[in-house]
Each structure stands twice: as C-alpha cells, then as structure tokens.
Scaffold this active site. Structure first.
Site, PDB file in Angstrom:
ATOM      1  CG  HIS A 182      -5.775  -1.974   0.268  1.00 42.61           C
ATOM      2  ND1 HIS A 182      -5.151  -1.731  -0.944  1.00 42.61           N
ATOM      3  CD2 HIS A 182      -5.105  -1.201   1.183  1.00 42.61           C
ATOM      4  CE1 HIS A 182      -4.167  -0.861  -0.776  1.00 42.61           C
ATOM      5  NE2 HIS A 182      -4.112  -0.531   0.507  1.00 42.61           N
TER       6      HIS A 182
ATOM      7  CG  ASP B 230      -4.087  -2.978  -3.997  1.00 47.22           C
ATOM      8  OD1 ASP B 230      -4.167  -2.900  -5.234  1.00 47.22           O
ATOM      9  OD2 ASP B 230      -5.021  -2.665  -3.247  1.00 47.22           O
TER      10      ASP B 230
ATOM     11  CB  SER C  12      -0.957  -0.036   1.192  1.00 49.44           C
ATOM     12  OG  SER C  12      -1.892   1.011   1.123  1.00 49.44           O
TER      13      SER C  12
END
Length: 452
Positions: free
Chosen positions: A252, A182, A158
C-alpha cells in the site's frame, strides 16, 4: 525511512525541525488517543519555497493575510489517509520538498490526523466526508478571492484519495487535477462512483494502484490508471504475516514511494496501455501510437503531454514493472524472434546482455512460449539494471526436455529494440542455430529494417 540520496535535486534537509515556536507541525498523537478516539479537527499547514522547513498553519478565514500564501500561484493540497497509530506520515517532508522543486506553488498539507487516527477504521471512513466538506469550504473561499479552480491540484493517499474525490464532487468537478495514490479499498469496493474517487471529480484524474488485493481499490477510477506490477503485490514486500507490520502496509505504501521517486526524477516509470498486466508481460502492449507525437505516459507531476489524448480516450489503463528498491526503474526491450523449427517446442527464454565484465540477465517466464516453424514471436524483456553499450548477447531457450536428444532451434532473426531509450540502436542477429537448454552467445549486428 528513505535514504538521503533519494532527495536528489532538493538536497539534504532536516527531517525533524524541532519545536520552534514559529513553526506549526503535523499532529503527532499517541496510542491512548487513537484507542479512545479523537474528534475531527482539520488543519492546513502551508509550505512554500520560502518556508520549506517551517510549516505555517493557515487560518480557514482571512487566509490572505498570511504573507507566504500567494493567490496568484498554483496550489497543491496533500491529503493523507488512515493513521491507526496517530504518528505523522514519514513521507510528508519529502513530498513537500519535491513538489516545491516542480513549481513555485502553495503547498497545503491537510492535517486531519484528529479524525484519521482511530483504531476504528469505520470512524475514519465516516470522517472523510466531513474533512472534504471542511476543505471544500476553504477552496470556495479561495475562489471568492479570485483563485481559479484550474490551478488547484489535490494529491490524496489511500483514504485521502477519496477525500479528494469528495472535494472535487462538491465543487462540480471543476478542480484542475486530482492524483489518487492507491485509493483505499475497504468500504469503497463496489460502491457507486459518487461514493468514491471517480473521473468526474476533476478536470483530470490520475490514479496509481499498488495494493488492489488488500488495502487498495480495484478497477479504474481516473482518466488514467497506472498499475505498478499489475497493481497488487510489489517486489521486495514481505509475502508472509511473520514479517509483522510491513506485511500489511508495504504494498500500500509503495504507491507513495513510487510517486516520490517520480517527482524526484530519480526513476523513469514509463507505462504502456494494455488490457491486462498478463498481456503486458507477454509483449502484446509495447506500442504507444495513440499518444504520438508524445511517447508512452510516464508517472509523475507533469502529465501535460498526454492530458488531451487521455481526456479524449476516456479511461485508460497503463502498466509498468519495477524493481524492489530505488530507483525502481526497469530497463525494457522488445525482442522479436522468427523461428524455423521442424518440431514444435514449448519453453521460456533466458536473455543476458554483456558489456565488458558486466552482465545483466532476465528470465521471460510469465508463460510458456510456443516455438514452431516460420513463427514470429514478440517478447518483453525487462532488466533490473541498465547496461550500455551492449557488446554481446547470450540466449537460452529452456524447455521441459530433460531426457533424450536435444532438438536444435534455428532463429532466422532476432531483433532487440530498446523501449525507453529510443536514441539507442536496434540490435539484430540473423540465422542462429542453438540447442534447447543450451546457451549461445553472439555479437549484435546493425539491423537492416526500421524500428517498427
């Protein structure tokens, strides 16, 4: 929490090591600290095969005095993302053990929780640059001690993916590899490449997308970008806000769990080059001629078989589908049918494979299929389970015809080719008559033609 069987090769280990005085643990902050905000402080927790259960905080200076840190080994940095609650990521111990199973390496968990743990996301975003500068200085010290930047791998989750990108950019793209799981989307969508992760940040950049329509970043940002289930909504994740926190984080977080599964060799996540997920599901992208003599790219730690080709191609999009649960892998077949119809029919295909009493089924319905005279149709059939050997096949073509006579469809040939298990035989059948909306079952025969 992941089930114990997920750990496979690394065995069962204790998730909570306790508070031994000789171990340094990841920062665990409470809600009060995240509410008032924290001042950035970056720690490096060292793990090796000799101390998998007991992290050692590595000083930014004089780190070579730590006997467990060996500058001749490759080094992997693991960089977490935004931590709004301040709790340690549940996957840290898993990835440490699984990385150690890949190679004898230095594993450095970057603990920037004091900086990422903040109810104000914008503050955490601002701290990504400062965290990157801190780690860059440490890597420069490593290089001064004789460490080759080729041997350094940054794995960022992330916001951590952009931290990795900033580090790579500060080092002129000389880092050996960056893996982005991601990469975060908010505050990074639509910005220039120098303000996010991009392929110039390392010699090789691979990216996995699982939540592009929410917390993840759309587009291509590596030499190879893997799009799980199209890169957005993941199977098994909640579809409504009534599911609470899971609704916001499930898609996510799936990037981490897919990568852990790939590291553990529990799942074989083969991906196919394609222009879009829709084209992939439509069966238009089941060839990997570009990568010969290697097969299609597989998500995971070792990308050496495909690296040279990917660097030559530039940026490559690859797609794959998963199940909702471990081991995530689907079993894929290419289905080629040649129809001999007098009347044009539109419909979807339901395919069932039988082995003894066991049956698996898939419905190929991502779009309506066109069946007309002397037309070859290629389909992608994906099953949630693997079944072998296949003893019988059932086929049904479902059309919108609910009244009037059922039209007959004649298949001059159907050929079913395993995609991942290339050593398995092709399955064929010739000259089949079936009625629309009615199932026909047959035994597969050896194919007269080659696989291609």
């Amino acid at each position: 929490m992941l089930p114990w069987r997920f750990l496979g090769l690394v065995g069962i280990f204790t998730l909570c090591r306790g508070q031994e005085s000789d171990c340094d643990n990841f920062s665990d902050l409470d809600f009060h600290e995240t509410f008032i905000g924290t001042k950035l402080y970056v720690r490096l927790l060292l793990y090796t095969r000799a101390n998998l259960e007991c992290g050692q905080e590595l000083p930014h200076h004089n780190f070579t005095k730590e006997p467990l840190f060996n500058i001749t080994r490759p080094t992997t940095f693991v960089i977490h993302g935004y931590r709004p609650t301040g709790a340690p990521p549940i996957w840290i111990n898993h990835i440490v053990h699984l990385l150690a199973a890949q190679d004898d390496m230095n594993i450095l968990v970057v603990d920037w929780n004091r900086g990422a743990a903040n109810l104000n996301y914008f503050t955490a975003v601002a701290n990504t640059r400062h965290t990157a500068a801190n780690i860059t200085g440490f890597i420069e010290s490593m290089e001064d001690k004789g460490v080759s930047l080729d041997s350094i791998h940054l794995i960022g989750v992330s916001l951590g993916a952009h931290v990795a990108g900033f580090i790579g950019a500060m080092l002129g793209g000389r880092i050996g590899r960056i893996t982005g799981l991601d990469p975060a989307g908010p505050m990074f969508a639509g910005v220039p490449p120098e303000e996010r992760l991009d392929p110039t940040d390392a010699q090789f950049v691979d990216v996995l997308h699982t939540d592009m329509n929410s917390f993840g970043l759309r587009g291509t940002h590596g030499h190879i970008d893997f799009y799980a289930n199209g890169g957005a909504d993941q199977p098994g994740c909640p579809k409504t806000i009534f599911s609470g926190k899971s609704y916001f984080v499930c898609d996510h977080q799936r990037s981490v769990f897919l990568y852990l599964c790939a590291l553990n060799h529990t799942c074989n996540l083969t991906a196919y080059p394609c222009s879009s997920y829709s084209d992939f599901l439509s069966g238009q992208c089941m060839q990997c001629e570009t990568f010969k003599p290697a097969s299609c790219p597989v998500l995971g730690y070792d990308m050496s078989k495909w690296r040279d080709t990917l660097l030559r191609l530039g940026q490559t999009r690859v797609y794959f589908s998963t199940t909702a649960e471990l081991p995530y892998s689907k079993t894929s077949y290419r289905v080629d049918m040649v129809t001999w119809n007098q009347y044009l029919r539109w419909g979807v295909v339901i395919l069932r494979l039988h082995s003894g009493r066991n049956v698996i089924e898939t419905r190929i319905d991502n779009k309506l299929l066109r069946f007309e005279q002397y037309t070859a149709t290629r389909l992608l059939a994906q099953f949630d389970e693997d079944l072998y050997p296949v003893q019988k096949i059932s086929l049904r073509i479902v059309t919108g015809n609910v009244i009037g006579p059922r039209y007959k469809l004649r298949l001059l040939r159907i050929r079913i080719s395993p995609l991942e298990q290339q050593d398995r035989p092709l399955m064929c059948r010739y000259d089949i008559i079936l009625e629309e909306n009615a199932e026909v079952t047959f035994k597969p025969l050896p194919c007269h033609e080659s696989r291609h």
